[in-house]
Design a protein around this motif. Structure first.
Motif, PDB file in Angstrom:
ATOM      1  N   HIS A  16       0.844  -1.186   0.000  1.00 19.74           N
ATOM      2  CA  HIS A  16       0.000   0.000   0.000  1.00 19.74           C
ATOM      3  C   HIS A  16       0.882   1.240   0.000  1.00 19.74           C
ATOM      4  O   HIS A  16       1.870   1.296   0.727  1.00 19.74           O
ATOM      5  CB  HIS A  16      -0.892   0.034   1.250  1.00 19.74           C
ATOM      6  CG  HIS A  16      -1.829  -1.136   1.339  1.00 19.74           C
ATOM      7  ND1 HIS A  16      -2.758  -1.417   0.364  1.00 19.74           N
ATOM      8  CD2 HIS A  16      -1.964  -2.087   2.281  1.00 19.74           C
ATOM      9  CE1 HIS A  16      -3.430  -2.498   0.724  1.00 19.74           C
ATOM     10  NE2 HIS A  16      -2.969  -2.932   1.874  1.00 19.74           N
ATOM     11  N   PRO A  17       0.543   2.224  -0.807  1.00 16.08           N
ATOM     12  CA  PRO A  17       1.310   3.475  -0.814  1.00 16.08           C
ATOM     13  C   PRO A  17       1.165   4.201   0.515  1.00 16.08           C
ATOM     14  O   PRO A  17       0.142   4.061   1.199  1.00 16.08           O
ATOM     15  CB  PRO A  17       0.694   4.273  -1.957  1.00 16.08           C
ATOM     16  CG  PRO A  17      -0.684   3.722  -2.089  1.00 16.08           C
ATOM     17  CD  PRO A  17      -0.577   2.262  -1.746  1.00 16.08           C
TER      18      PRO A  17
ATOM     19  N   HIS B  48      -3.419   0.514  -8.517  1.00 14.08           N
ATOM     20  CA  HIS B  48      -3.563  -0.023  -7.162  1.00 14.08           C
ATOM     21  C   HIS B  48      -4.817   0.547  -6.493  1.00 14.08           C
ATOM     22  O   HIS B  48      -5.637  -0.198  -5.952  1.00 14.08           O
ATOM     23  CB  HIS B  48      -2.325   0.319  -6.324  1.00 14.08           C
ATOM     24  CG  HIS B  48      -2.421  -0.179  -4.911  1.00 14.08           C
ATOM     25  ND1 HIS B  48      -1.894  -1.378  -4.508  1.00 14.08           N
ATOM     26  CD2 HIS B  48      -2.999   0.373  -3.817  1.00 14.08           C
ATOM     27  CE1 HIS B  48      -2.152  -1.554  -3.215  1.00 14.08           C
ATOM     28  NE2 HIS B  48      -2.816  -0.500  -2.761  1.00 14.08           N
TER      29      HIS B  48
ATOM     30  N   CYS C  72      -7.976  -1.389  -4.651  1.00 16.67           N
ATOM     31  CA  CYS C  72      -7.677  -1.633  -3.243  1.00 16.67           C
ATOM     32  C   CYS C  72      -8.684  -0.917  -2.335  1.00 16.67           C
ATOM     33  O   CYS C  72      -8.725   0.308  -2.286  1.00 16.67           O
ATOM     34  CB  CYS C  72      -6.258  -1.166  -2.926  1.00 16.67           C
ATOM     35  SG  CYS C  72      -5.813  -1.448  -1.210  1.00 16.67           S
TER      36      CYS C  72
ATOM     37  N   CYS D 298      -6.962   1.193   0.559  1.00 15.25           N
ATOM     38  CA  CYS D 298      -6.498   2.523   0.181  1.00 15.25           C
ATOM     39  C   CYS D 298      -7.677   3.449  -0.113  1.00 15.25           C
ATOM     40  O   CYS D 298      -7.605   4.655   0.125  1.00 15.25           O
ATOM     41  CB  CYS D 298      -5.572   2.430  -1.029  1.00 15.25           C
ATOM     42  SG  CYS D 298      -3.957   1.762  -0.586  1.00 15.25           S
TER      43      CYS D 298
HETATM   44 ZN   LIG Z   1      -3.740  -0.444  -1.013  1.00 15.09          ZN
END
Ligand SMILES: [Zn+2]
Length: 106
Positions: A6-7, A28, A32, A35
């Motif tokens: 995850h960023p 992503h 996700c 997120c």
């Molecule tokens: Zn994520």
């Protein structure tokens, strides 16, 4: 290619701010839920219209990135068009008022 992690918060904020080369992030964030939830949290601290717009695009119903980008461009163009029309109306109204006032004086 997908991000395996995850960023971070900063990466999310930079992404909201329109960071370049964010194709991997886009992919992503598009899939996700974790997120997506974090973006919702960031929304509470993001007051800038551009950030709100980015969030709206990010959390919109499922669509591919190309469609999202096109919609974003359309939204911006539409906003500019509305502003342009309002500006034209304002100028036209002012010119008309000035003309009427001038005629009334004579
Ligand atoms: Zn994520």
């Amino acid at each position: 290619m997908k991000l395996r992690r995850h960023p971070g918060r900063r990466a999310l904020l930079e992404w909201l701010d329109g960071a370049p080369d964010s194709a991997e992030l886009d992919e992503h964030l598009d899939t996700c839920e974790v997120c997506a939830a974090r973006l919702m949290d960031l929304e509470s601290v993001a007051d800038e219209p551009s950030l709100q717009a980015a969030l709206g695009a990010a959390l919109a119903p499922p669509s591919d990135l190309t469609v999202r980008l096109e919609e974003g461009v359309k939204t911006r163009l539409a906003a500019r068009a509305v502003f342009g029309v309002l500006a034209d109306l304002y100028v036209t109204g002012w010119e008309t008022s000035k003309m009427l006032l001038t005629e009334g004086d004579q």
